[in-house]
Write an enzyme that holds these catalytic residues in place. Structure first.
Site, mmCIF file in Angstrom:
data_model
loop_
_atom_site.group_PDB
_atom_site.id
_atom_site.type_symbol
_atom_site.label_atom_id
_atom_site.label_comp_id
_atom_site.label_asym_id
_atom_site.label_seq_id
_atom_site.Cartn_x
_atom_site.Cartn_y
_atom_site.Cartn_z
ATOM 1 N N ARG A 579 0.824 -1.200 0.000
ATOM 2 C CA ARG A 579 0.000 0.000 0.000
ATOM 3 C C ARG A 579 0.862 1.255 0.000
ATOM 4 O O ARG A 579 1.940 1.279 0.610
ATOM 5 C CB ARG A 579 -0.903 0.033 1.239
ATOM 6 C CG ARG A 579 -2.025 -0.981 1.217
ATOM 7 C CD ARG A 579 -2.976 -0.759 2.377
ATOM 8 N NE ARG A 579 -2.260 -0.726 3.631
ATOM 9 C CZ ARG A 579 -2.673 -0.050 4.718
ATOM 10 N NH1 ARG A 579 -3.774 0.665 4.665
ATOM 11 N NH2 ARG A 579 -1.978 -0.087 5.829
ATOM 12 N N SER A 640 8.291 -5.214 6.344
ATOM 13 C CA SER A 640 8.050 -6.317 7.286
ATOM 14 C C SER A 640 8.826 -7.573 6.919
ATOM 15 O O SER A 640 8.255 -8.650 6.698
ATOM 16 C CB SER A 640 6.546 -6.613 7.363
ATOM 17 O OG SER A 640 5.853 -5.465 7.792
ATOM 18 N N ASP A 694 6.130 -3.660 11.160
ATOM 19 C CA ASP A 694 4.713 -3.477 11.482
ATOM 20 C C ASP A 694 4.460 -3.380 12.988
ATOM 21 O O ASP A 694 3.503 -2.740 13.426
ATOM 22 C CB ASP A 694 3.872 -4.599 10.869
ATOM 23 C CG ASP A 694 4.409 -5.988 11.206
ATOM 24 O OD1 ASP A 694 5.462 -6.092 11.857
ATOM 25 O OD2 ASP A 694 3.774 -6.981 10.801
#
Length: 957
Positions: A579, A640, A694
């Site tokens: 994203r 991540s 994250d």
């Protein structure tokens, strides 16, 4: 034939004759006196005929008597509804004490499966005798049990004497019976049939509520009758005889009808008295300690109506029967249905009609004033002879009466209506049970077997036919097959005992399989201490290399304080989709716009240059759509994958995971790779100021809403944690002042072998098949990627031990990852009926019984509970260290948490929080679920880094 006036015309064919004795012709549209056939004014459709027969006005009292005993279909629907209300009252812990239908749990939680094996004793307390049995089951589906029995007459004085004398007599009967049997068996399990109302707290523990059926032994009510019998047996030196189960005849009826591979879940007894039982969803039986699976409930419905609920259907004849009984005002429903009372109801009708000169004119009817002179068996004999009046005249003549042919017809008719009413009331009660089962299991249609026993049912075809037909009408959503029980009290008790022994043996084996996964408080305290030790090793400059918990510095030195302002970009890369976000932080809150982009497999597994070029192209597409191309915005990068962070904006990739294998990236600074790609694509409006994982993003996202949030926790596909540590304790970074967020990478906790004794064989099987065997050991005990696999291996072990799915091979269960972790979340939902669990398993081609479903649920609960408790042990080490760091007696801190397992599993979060309270009692921990921690959190890391910058969010130069 069409139904007329809500009637039930089938009974016109069954009754056969009208009040005058005239045979009904085929053009008689409805039955003149059928209990379910009245017109709008409540009269029998043929009642207009009754005053016009040649027999004169004497027929009117007969008509009135019949009408008073007649019940419309609407009335039966009403009785069903009242029974349902009374049942629900009995199931509810708040209203149970006032309930007339007591709904007593029996603690029988399973029906036979045909594998029951061995020798058993049964002792049955009957109204006039004690029956002892020796029953041998061969494990052949219970098709041919071997049985021996002996009956001992019960002295009348013992029935009303001391309780001790009664139980001593029963024990003596057992001793005499066993004296004639040669057995070397060390232990003889005994099932006790005790046909009185008891409150069970276990299958082998039950307190007598009240005597009935002529018994009134002293000092027994309120006592545990199992213990009383066991003590009496011990006095007889029968040390090898153990009372393992107590039940009534209704439960035994259900069990005998469960043989042959056809489960029976409801039982009805219509004998001297009446009662019913059924298999209920355990969670709905609030008086029981059981909360899962099924449990047999003894309704004790004979008491239905003792609160006045049935006052509108009680006739003067019923009232007289009640007044003359040994327990006036009690067991009102039983007194309308039980064979102990039907003869008495008929006697009172005949007495009243004789007094009105409607019957036996010229006969001396004084005999009808004698209680019990007319037995129910005689009533059944009267109506069983459809061919004429000979049998009726014979029975009445034996009483000294001289009935006319007309008298015989009328008596015949009265007997039929009384018995038909009893059948209708039983059908209303049975329909209430069936509808309750259907509703509680959330089914559109219930298909069930009903075991039935008792004198009325066995001895009269008319009763059986009415019961079956009316049950279908009153419970149209249920398909019930009525099965006649064979020796429900004897053989049924043996089956109950055999099932109890089978379940106990299986429970022992299941506990052995699951024991390694059930962690004690001491186990968890040890895990907590080990985590604390590994944390200290990971923070130490010299010891870091040997620590399984890496304690990586993130260079994030503060959490949001509410003064952050400006626009920030964020990039969230952690899988095949990533994203791009723009986060606008203002005084009135945060606004986020984002777009999801796909990384093709060829790019994931191609060159690093192509991968990062693709990422930059997607960022530029987003900037163009958001009209941001002319601005230079700080960017927070959530990456991540395992990295060694060397600064807030410098992270070296240690290894790819999640299907990525882009070349030229491992060992490189991913921020630099991103910057080089931006230059290559001539995107000059990109300024990467922070790279985070994250977990840190989650903490920062929640920290914006709660300044006390200083811990981040991820429990999803994987698991990790981060927290704010004092710089003086971080030996791997220069500097003593302030604090820094530490990315624990606790998924690797135990990779050095310190958790080997916590690991089970199932965990090792899962670990061996992973792409990183021997690594991320703690994560493999907790996270969603692995819990389903752990459950699958446990289920396979239970199948192999013949404890699950009948020991039959389950080919689909051999498939790796077939049992997904989301199944745990669904199966463990509180309130989910076992039928729904079975449906989930059937999708996996697993044919599960209720017992199987309950065991699968238990396995899921065991695995997920362990995961939550281990997570709590790790978190307890973190909060206790933070408390000690700050020198506080009590720490108040917030944990920002994200991950599908934490958010979606029905009990994980509660179990985690409860165990954390136990392990860290000096810490008050609040959990705050993150919303978009990996995206918004990265932008907030950038915002905190830029705090004090110009209004556009530019960091100070």
């Amino acid at each position: 034939m069409a139904i007329v006036g809500h009637g039930w015309p089938i009974y016109s064919r069954l009754l056969g004759r009208d009040c005058s004795g005239r045979t009904l012709q085929s053009d008689d549209a409805v039955d003149a006196t059928a209990p379910w056939s009245r017109d709008a004014e409540g009269r029998s459709p043929a009642s207009h005929q009754l005053g016009h027969q040649n027999d004169g006005p004497t027929c009117v009292p007969v008509q009135e008597a019949l009408l008073s005993l007649t019940m419309s279909l609407e009335t039966l629907w009403s009785v069903k509804d009242r029974m349902l209300q009374a049942m629900r009252k009995g199931l509810n812990s708040r209203t149970h004490a006032q309930a007339t239908v007591r709904m007593l749990p029996t603690y029988i939680c399973s029906t036979p499966n045909g594998t029951e094996k061995g020798d058993l004793l049964v002792v049955e307390l009957c109204q006039s005798h004690v029956r002892t049995l020796w029953v041998t089951f061969l494990g052949d589906g219970n098709q041919s049990p071997h049985m021996m029995q002996k009956i001992f007459d019960l002295p009348r004085d013992i029935m009303q004497g001391k309780g001790e004398a009664l139980f001593d007599f029963i024990a003596q009967c057992v001793r005499h019976f066993l004296a004639g049997i040669s057995s070397s068996q060390h232990r003889l399990p005994l099932g006790f049939v005790f046909p009185f109302s008891c409150r069970h707290t276990r299958l082998d523990k039950a307190e007598l509520l009240s005597w009935s059926k002529g018994f009134s032994c002293s000092d027994v009510e309120g006592k545990d009758v199992v213990q009383l019998l066991q003590s009496a047996i011990n006095k007889q030196k029968l040390c090898n005889v153990d009372v393992v189960a107590l039940m009534n005849d209704t439960v035994g009826t259900m069990m005998t009808c469960s043989m042959g591979g056809k489960p029976c879940e409801v039982a009805l007894v219509v004998d001297t008295g009446t009662n019913s039982c059924f298999m209920a969803e355990a969670q709905q039986v609030e008086m029981a300690e059981e909360t899962s699976g099924q449990i047999c409930v003894n309704t004790e419905w004979g008491y239905f109506g003792d609160d006045g609920t049935l006052i509108d259907i009680l006739t003067p004849y019923d009232q007289r029967v009640d007044q003359e009984s040994s327990n006036p005002g009690e067991k009102r429903f039983e007194k309308l249905v039980g064979s102990l009372y039907l003869g008495e109801i008929v006697r009172h009708v005949l007495t009243a009609l004789a007094a009105e000169k409607a019957l036996f004119i010229g006969s001396n009817t004084a005999v009808l004033r004698t209680k019990d002179v007319l037995k129910t068996q005689q009533v059944l004999e009267i109506i069983s002879n459809e061919a004429g009046v000979t049998n009726t005249r014979k029975i009445l003549g034996a009483l000294g009466l001289q009935p006319s042919e007309q008298d015989c017809f009328r008596v015949h008719h009265i007997c039929r209506v009384v018995v038909s009413r009893a059948a209708g009331l039983c059908a209303a009660g049975l329909a209430a049970i069936l509808s309750h089962m259907c509703q509680s299991r959330q089914l559109k249609q219930l298909v069930v077997n009903v075991g039935v026993d008792g004198e009325l049912y066995r001895g009269h075809a008319r009763f059986r036919k009415i019961l079956q037909s009316l049950t279908e009408v009153l419970a149209p959503e249920c398909t019930a097959t009525l099965l006649s029980s064979v020796d429900g009290t004897g053989q049924g008790a043996a089956i109950v005992t055999a099932v109890a022994l089978r379940v106990a043996a299986q429970r022992h084996e299941v506990n052995q399989v699951l024991a390694p996964l059930r962690l004690s408080r001491a186990d968890l305290e040890r895990v907590q201490a080990l985590m604390r030790r590994e944390m200290e090793l990971g923070l130490g400059r010299e010891s870091n290399a040997n620590a399984s918990v890496r304690m990586l510095p993130t260079y994030v030195r503060g959490t949001p304080d509410g003064t952050e302002r400006g626009e920030f970009l964020a990039l969230d890369l952690g899988g095949t989709n990533f994203r791009v976000l723009v986060v606008r932080v203002a005084q009135d809150g945060i606004r986020v716009a984002n777009e999801i982009y796909v990384i093709p497999t060829t790019v994931m597994q191609g060159t690093g240059e192509a991968l990062f070029d693709h990422i930059i192209e997607c960022i530029m597409d987003f900037q163009l759509k958001q009209d941001l191309m002319e601005q230079v915005l700080p960017l927070g990068f959530t990456f991540s994958f395992p990295c060694q962070q060397l600064g807030l904006d410098k992270a070296v990739l240690l290894s790819w995971t999640k299907g990525f294998s882009a070349s030229g990236c491992v060992g490189q600074d991913v921020v630099q790779l991103l910057r080089e790609a931006a230059q290559h694509k001539q995107n000059l409006g990109l300024k990467v100021v922070a790279v985070v994982n994250d977990t840190v993003g989650t903490m920062m996202s929640c920290g914006y809403d709660d300044p006390k949030c200083e811990i981040g926790l991820i429990v999803g596909t994987g698991t990790n944690a981060c927290y704010m540590e004092e710089m003086r304790n971080v030996g791997t970074v220069e500097g003593e002042q302030g604090r820094m967020c530490i990315n624990m990478e606790w998924g690797a906790f135990g990779d050095n072998g310190c958790l080997d004794d916590i690991f089970t064989d199932f965990d090792r099987l899962v670990d061996e098949k992973t792409i990183n065997a021997g690594k991320q050991r703690f994560e493999k005990l907790i996270s969603g990627m692995y819990l389903g696999e752990i459950v699958r291996h446990i289920l396979l072990a239970l199948v192999e031990k013949q404890l699950l799915f009948g020991g039959k091979p389950c080919p689909k269960l051999q498939t790796r990852d077939i049992f997904q972790t989301k199944f745990l979340s669904t199966i463990e939902i509180d309130g989910l009926a076992l039928r729904q669990v079975r449906a989930i398993l059937q999708d996996l081609e697993l044919q599960a019984s209720f017992e199987d479903s309950m065991l699968v649920r238990e396995v899921c609960q065991t695995v997920s509970l362990r995961a939550a408790q281990l997570c709590a042990a790790g978190l307890a080490a973190v909060v206790e260290k933070m408390r000690e760091n700050q020198g506080l007696a009590q720490l108040a801190v917030t944990v920002g948490v994200d991950g599908t397992l934490y958010k979606m599993h029905p009990t994980f979060s509660q179990n985690l929080q409860q165990m954390l309270r136990d392990l860290a009692p000096n810490c008050t921990v609040t959990f705050l679920q993150s919303e978009d921690g990996s995206g918004k959190g990265a932008a907030l890391v950038a915002a905190v880094a830029c705090r004090g910058a110009d209004p556009r969010g530019q960091p100070p130069q």
